[in-house]
Design a protein around this motif. Structure first.
Motif, PDB file in Angstrom:
ATOM      1  N   TYR A 169      -8.408   3.994   3.356  1.00 53.62           N
ATOM      2  CA  TYR A 169      -7.953   5.173   4.087  1.00 53.62           C
ATOM      3  C   TYR A 169      -7.809   6.379   3.170  1.00 53.62           C
ATOM      4  O   TYR A 169      -7.137   7.349   3.507  1.00 53.62           O
ATOM      5  N   LEU A 170      -8.444   6.315   2.007  1.00 54.94           N
ATOM      6  CA  LEU A 170      -8.217   7.350   1.001  1.00 54.94           C
ATOM      7  C   LEU A 170      -8.680   8.732   1.443  1.00 54.94           C
ATOM      8  O   LEU A 170      -8.083   9.743   1.049  1.00 54.94           O
ATOM      9  N   ASP A 171      -9.730   8.809   2.241  1.00 48.75           N
ATOM     10  CA  ASP A 171     -10.168  10.133   2.696  1.00 48.75           C
ATOM     11  C   ASP A 171      -9.075  10.822   3.499  1.00 48.75           C
ATOM     12  O   ASP A 171      -8.910  12.045   3.443  1.00 48.75           O
ATOM     13  N   ARG A 172      -8.311  10.060   4.257  1.00 46.93           N
ATOM     14  CA  ARG A 172      -7.209  10.624   5.021  1.00 46.93           C
ATOM     15  C   ARG A 172      -5.983  10.861   4.131  1.00 46.93           C
ATOM     16  O   ARG A 172      -5.299  11.881   4.252  1.00 46.93           O
ATOM     17  N   VAL A 173      -5.722   9.916   3.220  1.00 51.21           N
ATOM     18  CA  VAL A 173      -4.594  10.047   2.306  1.00 51.21           C
ATOM     19  C   VAL A 173      -4.687  11.336   1.497  1.00 51.21           C
ATOM     20  O   VAL A 173      -3.670  11.910   1.084  1.00 51.21           O
ATOM     21  N   HIS A 193      -5.719  -7.966  -2.629  1.00 54.61           N
ATOM     22  CA  HIS A 193      -6.111  -7.877  -1.222  1.00 54.61           C
ATOM     23  C   HIS A 193      -6.925  -6.611  -0.951  1.00 54.61           C
ATOM     24  O   HIS A 193      -6.699  -5.895   0.019  1.00 54.61           O
ATOM     25  N   TRP A 194      -7.869  -6.331  -1.861  1.00 51.51           N
ATOM     26  CA  TRP A 194      -8.777  -5.184  -1.733  1.00 51.51           C
ATOM     27  C   TRP A 194      -8.038  -3.855  -1.609  1.00 51.51           C
ATOM     28  O   TRP A 194      -8.434  -2.969  -0.860  1.00 51.51           O
ATOM     29  N   GLY A 195      -6.918  -3.744  -2.358  1.00 53.05           N
ATOM     30  CA  GLY A 195      -6.234  -2.465  -2.406  1.00 53.05           C
ATOM     31  C   GLY A 195      -5.148  -2.273  -1.382  1.00 53.05           C
ATOM     32  O   GLY A 195      -4.685  -1.150  -1.167  1.00 53.05           O
ATOM     33  N   GLU A 196      -4.720  -3.372  -0.760  1.00 49.60           N
ATOM     34  CA  GLU A 196      -3.572  -3.336   0.156  1.00 49.60           C
ATOM     35  C   GLU A 196      -3.718  -2.253   1.226  1.00 49.60           C
ATOM     36  O   GLU A 196      -2.865  -1.386   1.397  1.00 49.60           O
ATOM     37  N   VAL A 197      -4.817  -2.288   1.926  1.00 51.06           N
ATOM     38  CA  VAL A 197      -5.117  -1.439   3.081  1.00 51.06           C
ATOM     39  C   VAL A 197      -5.409   0.017   2.682  1.00 51.06           C
ATOM     40  O   VAL A 197      -6.368   0.629   3.164  1.00 51.06           O
ATOM     41  N   GLY A 246       0.808  -1.215   0.000  1.00 55.18           N
ATOM     42  CA  GLY A 246       0.000   0.000   0.000  1.00 55.18           C
ATOM     43  C   GLY A 246       0.838   1.259   0.000  1.00 55.18           C
ATOM     44  O   GLY A 246       0.563   2.220  -0.741  1.00 55.18           O
ATOM     45  N   VAL A 247       1.886   1.277   0.818  1.00 57.05           N
ATOM     46  CA  VAL A 247       2.788   2.431   0.819  1.00 57.05           C
ATOM     47  C   VAL A 247       3.491   2.550  -0.529  1.00 57.05           C
ATOM     48  O   VAL A 247       3.703   3.658  -1.046  1.00 57.05           O
ATOM     49  N   THR A 248       3.829   1.413  -1.138  1.00 53.65           N
ATOM     50  CA  THR A 248       4.497   1.453  -2.439  1.00 53.65           C
ATOM     51  C   THR A 248       3.619   2.104  -3.497  1.00 53.65           C
ATOM     52  O   THR A 248       4.090   2.941  -4.279  1.00 53.65           O
ATOM     53  N   ILE A 249       2.333   1.759  -3.539  1.00 55.25           N
ATOM     54  CA  ILE A 249       1.477   2.376  -4.561  1.00 55.25           C
ATOM     55  C   ILE A 249       1.308   3.865  -4.284  1.00 55.25           C
ATOM     56  O   ILE A 249       1.276   4.675  -5.214  1.00 55.25           O
ATOM     57  N   LEU A 250       1.237   4.260  -3.020  1.00 54.53           N
ATOM     58  CA  LEU A 250       1.165   5.688  -2.712  1.00 54.53           C
ATOM     59  C   LEU A 250       2.436   6.405  -3.142  1.00 54.53           C
ATOM     60  O   LEU A 250       2.386   7.534  -3.661  1.00 54.53           O
ATOM     61  N   GLN A 267      -0.864  16.278 -10.957  1.00 54.53           N
ATOM     62  CA  GLN A 267      -1.832  16.869 -11.867  1.00 54.53           C
ATOM     63  C   GLN A 267      -3.270  16.688 -11.386  1.00 54.53           C
ATOM     64  O   GLN A 267      -4.163  17.430 -11.808  1.00 54.53           O
ATOM     65  N   ARG A 268      -3.476  15.689 -10.506  1.00 55.44           N
ATOM     66  CA  ARG A 268      -4.820  15.381 -10.023  1.00 55.44           C
ATOM     67  C   ARG A 268      -4.766  15.029  -8.545  1.00 55.44           C
ATOM     68  O   ARG A 268      -3.695  14.714  -8.021  1.00 55.44           O
ATOM     69  N   PRO A 269      -5.903  15.042  -7.855  1.00 54.69           N
ATOM     70  CA  PRO A 269      -5.921  14.549  -6.478  1.00 54.69           C
ATOM     71  C   PRO A 269      -5.487  13.088  -6.418  1.00 54.69           C
ATOM     72  O   PRO A 269      -5.734  12.314  -7.357  1.00 54.69           O
ATOM     73  N   VAL A 270      -4.860  12.716  -5.314  1.00 56.91           N
ATOM     74  CA  VAL A 270      -4.355  11.351  -5.180  1.00 56.91           C
ATOM     75  C   VAL A 270      -5.454  10.324  -5.402  1.00 56.91           C
ATOM     76  O   VAL A 270      -5.258   9.315  -6.085  1.00 56.91           O
ATOM     77  N   THR A 271      -6.625  10.554  -4.848  1.00 55.17           N
ATOM     78  CA  THR A 271      -7.703   9.558  -4.975  1.00 55.17           C
ATOM     79  C   THR A 271      -8.108   9.326  -6.421  1.00 55.17           C
ATOM     80  O   THR A 271      -8.586   8.240  -6.760  1.00 55.17           O
TER      81      THR A 271
END
Length: 315
Positions: A218-222, A210-214, A186-190, A232-236
């Motif tokens: 937590y995207l609202d917080r990310v 695994h449903w997005g690796e945690v 999950g940290v790697t994709i971020l 160029q765009r929001p992370v989400t």
């Protein structure tokens, strides 16, 4: 490959290497013919996408990894040719030499007919978000071939700090299948997003298990990253345009509902994680038929979303 693992690390220190070599999953991993097809039939799976288990070639020296990537992919492609209606394949890449890995990805997709590649979250001690690996992503984006980002056991210092102290299999599972793997991927994709990778290669498509690796939960917080990055765009938004999600062996309707709500039904692909997760007695069919989504969305989850990705690959 197993012999190369032992040469590099005689003690097979990563738990997954130990499980893959010395457990009851070994025969299932090595069987690319009748036993695997029988297990698929029992589960209710028509088509499986083969990939080399973690850490693949990514813990090896550059020379050994490069020497093994072509014969490994040839073996996967040979299994697909034997069972073209039942098997497909992801390439295995020699990430310690990214330029050679990019060249092999092109060969695997164009000449062998494989449908992308599986990368594990770390190559040696480097996360695969690092710019040195971007040759691979450039090739994948050009081919429009997906990259499946799979977890790899965290670095030993991380294991010791966060997951150690309980002993034996408890430590191993905390660091891998219970939670450690999923934080790591999950940290790697971020980091891949934050680095600007998807801005540089907007056609790049990554699949997370695994449903997005945690991180998906937590995207609202990310989203606080939007204040400080120069993307160029929001992370989400990258999760809705460049990332696909699979269950990775976690058959949860609760997680499915959340995923569909978060990224959209067209971004979800079914995956079983065989043989580490063993679907039996039609369990896949039951999961899909009882899924809390529409019939059209269920069809997409079951096969059509994947077929759409494959149809877009440039051969």
């Amino acid at each position: 490959m197993v012999e190369a693992w032992r040469r590099q690390d005689p003690g097979l220190s990563e738990p997954m290497m130990q499980w893959a070599v010395a457990s009851d999953v070994t025969p299932a991993l090595l069987d690319l013919d009748e036993g695997r097809l029988a297990a698929m039939d029992d589960a209710g799976i028509d088509v499986a996408v083969l990939s080399l288990t973690t850490p693949g070639l990514q813990n090896l020296s550059a020379a050994e990894a490069v020497a093994l990537q072509e014969p490994t992919n040839d073996a996967i492609a040979a299994a697909v040719r034997r069972h073209p209606e039942r098997l497909q394949g992801f390439a295995t890449l020699a990430t310690p030499t990214p330029a050679a890995a990019a060249t092999e990805l092109r060969r695997a997709v164009v000449e062998l007919g494989l449908n992308g590649a599986m990368l594990n979250a770390r190559s040696g001690d480097r996360g695969v978000d690092a710019i040195e690996f971007w040759d691979i992503y450039e090739a994948a984006a050009h081919l429009r071939a997906p990259i499946y980002l799979h977890p790899r056991a965290p670095l030993p210092v991380v294991n010791q700090a966060y997951y150690g102290g309980f002993g034996g299999s408890v430590d191993d599972l905390l660091a891998t299948g219970a939670i450690g793997w999923h934080y790591d991927a999950g940290v790697t994709i971020l980091r891949m997003i934050t680095s600007g990778l998807f801005d540089r290669f907007p056609d790049l498509q990554v699949i997370l298990g695994h449903w997005g690796e945690v991180v998906l939960f937590y995207l609202d917080r990310v989203a606080v990253l939007d204040r400080v990055t120069r993307l160029q765009r929001p992370v989400t938004e990258y999760f809705r345009s460049n990332i696909h999600i699979t269950p990775g062996g976690i058959a949860s309707h609760k997680y499915l509902r959340w995923t569909v709500e978060t990224v959209g039904a067209d971004r979800v692909l079914y995956a079983s994680d065989y043989p580490f997760n063993r679907e039996r007695d039609g369990s896949v069919t039951r999961f899909l038929r009882t899924a809390p989504i529409s019939a059209t969305e269920g069809e997409g989850l079951a096969f059509r979303n994947w077929e759409t990705i494959v149809a877009g690959i440039r051969r």
